[in-house]
Design an enzyme around this catalytic site. Structure first.
Site, PDB file in Angstrom:
ATOM      1  N   HIS A 297       0.870  -1.176   0.000  1.00 15.01           N
ATOM      2  CA  HIS A 297       0.000   0.000   0.000  1.00 15.01           C
ATOM      3  C   HIS A 297       0.910   1.230   0.000  1.00 15.01           C
ATOM      4  O   HIS A 297       2.037   1.164   0.516  1.00 15.01           O
ATOM      5  CB  HIS A 297      -0.841  -0.060   1.281  1.00 15.01           C
ATOM      6  CG  HIS A 297      -1.874   1.007   1.410  1.00 15.01           C
ATOM      7  ND1 HIS A 297      -1.591   2.273   1.856  1.00 15.01           N
ATOM      8  CD2 HIS A 297      -3.211   0.994   1.178  1.00 15.01           C
ATOM      9  CE1 HIS A 297      -2.703   2.988   1.892  1.00 15.01           C
ATOM     10  NE2 HIS A 297      -3.706   2.238   1.485  1.00 15.01           N
TER      11      HIS A 297
ATOM     12  N   ASP B  68       3.354  -4.586   7.938  1.00 16.41           N
ATOM     13  CA  ASP B  68       2.128  -3.794   7.853  1.00 16.41           C
ATOM     14  C   ASP B  68       0.958  -4.774   8.001  1.00 16.41           C
ATOM     15  O   ASP B  68       0.646  -5.530   7.082  1.00 16.41           O
ATOM     16  CB  ASP B  68       2.113  -3.081   6.490  1.00 16.41           C
ATOM     17  CG  ASP B  68       0.788  -2.396   6.210  1.00 16.41           C
ATOM     18  OD1 ASP B  68      -0.174  -2.578   6.976  1.00 16.41           O
ATOM     19  OD2 ASP B  68       0.708  -1.679   5.188  1.00 16.41           O
TER      20      ASP B  68
ATOM     21  N   GLN C 115      -4.338  -5.177   7.001  1.00 16.26           N
ATOM     22  CA  GLN C 115      -5.376  -6.052   6.430  1.00 16.26           C
ATOM     23  C   GLN C 115      -5.376  -7.437   7.076  1.00 16.26           C
ATOM     24  O   GLN C 115      -6.061  -8.336   6.593  1.00 16.26           O
ATOM     25  CB  GLN C 115      -5.182  -6.203   4.922  1.00 16.26           C
ATOM     26  CG  GLN C 115      -5.338  -4.921   4.148  1.00 16.26           C
ATOM     27  CD  GLN C 115      -6.743  -4.338   4.222  1.00 16.26           C
ATOM     28  OE1 GLN C 115      -7.700  -4.973   4.663  1.00 16.26           O
ATOM     29  NE2 GLN C 115      -6.880  -3.089   3.791  1.00 16.26           N
TER      30      GLN C 115
ATOM     31  N   CYS D 178      -4.842   2.514  -3.617  1.00 11.63           N
ATOM     32  CA  CYS D 178      -3.583   3.040  -3.041  1.00 11.63           C
ATOM     33  C   CYS D 178      -2.449   2.034  -3.180  1.00 11.63           C
ATOM     34  O   CYS D 178      -1.613   1.893  -2.272  1.00 11.63           O
ATOM     35  CB  CYS D 178      -3.758   3.429  -1.573  1.00 11.63           C
ATOM     36  SG  CYS D 178      -4.907   4.750  -1.335  1.00 11.63           S
TER      37      CYS D 178
HETATM   38  N1  7TS Z   1      -1.551  -0.695   4.768  1.00  6.00           N
HETATM   39  C1  7TS Z   1      -2.468  -1.451   4.144  1.00  6.00           C
HETATM   40  C2  7TS Z   1      -2.113  -2.842   3.694  1.00  6.00           C
HETATM   41  C3  7TS Z   1      -3.753  -0.935   3.936  1.00  6.00           C
HETATM   42  O1  7TS Z   1      -4.663  -1.690   3.323  1.00  6.00           O
HETATM   43  C4  7TS Z   1      -4.061   0.374   4.366  1.00  6.00           C
HETATM   44  C5  7TS Z   1      -5.390   1.012   4.102  1.00  6.00           C
HETATM   45  C6  7TS Z   1      -3.068   1.096   5.044  1.00  6.00           C
HETATM   46  C7  7TS Z   1      -1.826   0.530   5.204  1.00  6.00           C
HETATM   47  C8  7TS Z   1      -3.321   2.435   5.606  1.00  6.00           C
HETATM   48  O2  7TS Z   1      -4.177   2.360   6.704  1.00  6.00           O
HETATM   49  P1  7TS Z   1      -4.684   3.664   7.440  1.00  6.00           P
HETATM   50  O3  7TS Z   1      -5.688   3.167   8.411  1.00  6.00           O
HETATM   51  O4  7TS Z   1      -3.513   4.292   8.081  1.00  6.00           O
HETATM   52  O5  7TS Z   1      -5.272   4.537   6.372  1.00  6.00           O
HETATM   53  N2  7TS Z   1      -6.090   0.466   3.031  1.00  6.00           N
HETATM   54  C9  7TS Z   1      -7.187   0.972   2.438  1.00  6.00           C
HETATM   55  C10 7TS Z   1      -7.838   0.303   1.408  1.00  6.00           C
HETATM   56  O6  7TS Z   1      -7.495  -0.769   0.941  1.00  6.00           O
HETATM   57  N3  7TS Z   1      -8.878   1.071   0.997  1.00  6.00           N
HETATM   58  O7  7TS Z   1      -8.929   2.158   1.749  1.00  6.00           O
HETATM   59  C11 7TS Z   1      -7.880   2.129   2.640  1.00  6.00           C
END
Ligand code: 7TS
Length: 400
Positions: free
Chosen positions: A117, A194, A197, A358
């Site tokens: 991501h 990370d 998910q 993203c």
């Molecule tokens: N890493 C992964 C693998 C993610 O899927 C996401 C957000 C993030 C980091 C960032 O997370 P945040 O909570 O700090 O924003 N993924 C997504 C998505 O797949 N659609 O919207 C946000």
């Protein structure tokens, strides 16, 4: 599974019962989590750690109980290895920034993977730019399996850290974290994972994985937005300099010199997000009560059912067919633009994600602009998948 716990799912959208398939973006919140926020603000709201009055002590106690619960949830060795952040992005920025200050210099190397991501790319790029370090990328195959066998070739004596996603948000691949950590540790290289998910879909044990850092967001695990976690092994957190300065993170301040607080407070500057930490605690209790193993099995059934049903649709191409997958399915429909299909599916009350998610390098690797993405949570059903298939057939008929 436990659908009745989620009030938002009772509503109609565009005159259809809401079918919420955008759980990788954020999950819905069960009543117990919503109620924990109401209770907090109605009964104990106050600032923590420095108060002598009853409410402050109660809030502090609940805040620290939440830390203990997070520790248990991911099986960390110590409570002080759990740092509250705003979310995964914030956790990654914290480590990338502090790690760069301490350990990166000109010519150092950082390894990430092709399926990250943007949150696990850009902070490392910024760190590398600042220190004139080099960002290297471990490739994946066209199904979305990482080429883990190539990791050893990428590692040199200049490699300082490896950062990898546990589960790909665009493809659903579950990566072999333990194997990657084992390889990295042969060379004494720390691994950042990370887990955005992963944590609400598969049981995570950071001591078993032996990873050095692990990050996740509350809002993707039935908890409120604006709260996240960074786990770090004590030996690494001790070595990293603070990320932000301010109240809460100090031991003693004078104009000449400031000494920093102990872990985890060194990394928690300012008034923390107390209410949402308590909401996160409540979400973890909820997940524990339902049982993560059961959630995994149930979501896996949905994944298999949906994969089979969607594969039967003529012109539908699955994107991401890795050997190990979590509850995420990306696909394209003939030459129809994902936005057009997503827009029309919304008219049937179906919420899913369209675009590059993203993860633009994933799309570049596969030679596509984007996908439609369905991602499951514990409250989704096979009936909803049937309705999705029906709606896709209608949308295809409209657009082709
Ligand atoms: N890493 C992964 C693998 C993610 O899927 C996401 C957000 C993030 C980091 C960032 O997370 P945040 O909570 O700090 O924003 N993924 C997504 C998505 O797949 N659609 O919207 C946000």
């Amino acid at each position: 599974m436990r659908r009745e716990d989620f009030p938002i799912l009772e509503q109609q959208v565009n005159n259809y019962p809401l079918i919420y398939f955008d759980n990788a973006a954020t999950t819905q919140k069960p009543n117990v989590v919503i109620q924990s926020l109401v209770d907090y603000y109605s009964t104990i709201n106050s600032n923590i750690h420095r108060g002598i009055h009853s409410l402050s002590m109660l809030a502090t106690m609940q805040f620290e109980e939440a830390r203990e619960n997070v520790k248990e949830f991911i099986n960390a060795a110590h409570m002080y290895e759990i740092i509250f952040t705003k979310g995964t992005t914030d956790s990654i920025n914290l480590v990338a920034s502090s790690f760069a200050k301490q350990f990166l210099c000109e010519g150092s190397e950082v390894i990430i993977t092709e399926m990250e991501h943007h949150s696990n790319i850009v902070p490392w790029q910024l760190a590398c730019e600042e220190k004139k370090a080099i960002l290297k990328v471990l490739p994946m195959d066209s199904h979305g399996n990482l080429h883990v066998e190539k990791l050893k070739d990428l590692i040199t004596e200049k490699t300082k850290i490896i950062s990898v996603t546990h589960v790909s948000n665009a493809l659903g691949t579950i990566n072999p974290i333990k194997e990657i950590v084992e390889i990295a540790h042969l060379y004494n290289i720390p691994v950042f994972v990370d887990g955005a998910q992963a944590v609400s879909h598969i049981p995570v044990d950071v001591q078993y994985l032996d990873c050095d850092f692990y990050a996740f967001s509350g809002h993707k695990m039935y908890a409120p937005m604006g709260i996240g976690v960074l786990y770090g092994k004590e030996k690494w957190l001790e070595k990293l300099p603070p990320y932000q300065g301010g109240g809460e993170m100090i031991e003693k301040v004078t104009f000449e010199k400031t000494t920093y607080g102990e872990l985890p407070f060194k990394f928690e500057a300012g008034t923390p997000n107390v209410a949402d930490v308590i909401g996160l605690n409540s979400a973890i209790n909820y997940i524990n009560e339902v049982g993560l193993r059961g959630i995994y099995d149930y979501e896996h059934q949905l994944l298999e059912y949906a994969t089979e049903k969607l594969s039967e649709i003529k012109g539908l191409k699955l994107v991401g067919t890795a050997d190990e997958k979590s509850a995420i399915i990306s696909f394209n429909l003939n030459k129809i633009h994902p936005y057009d299909a997503g827009f029309l599916l919304d008219k049937y009350g179906i919420a899913l994600r369209t675009g590059h998610h993203c993860a633009q390098p994933v799309m570049d690797r596969l030679g596509i602009d984007g996908t439609l993405r369905v991602s499951f949570a514990l409250y989704n059903t096979k009936d909803e998948i049937d309705k999705l298939v029906e709606a896709i057939l209608n949308v295809r008929a409209m657009l082709l």
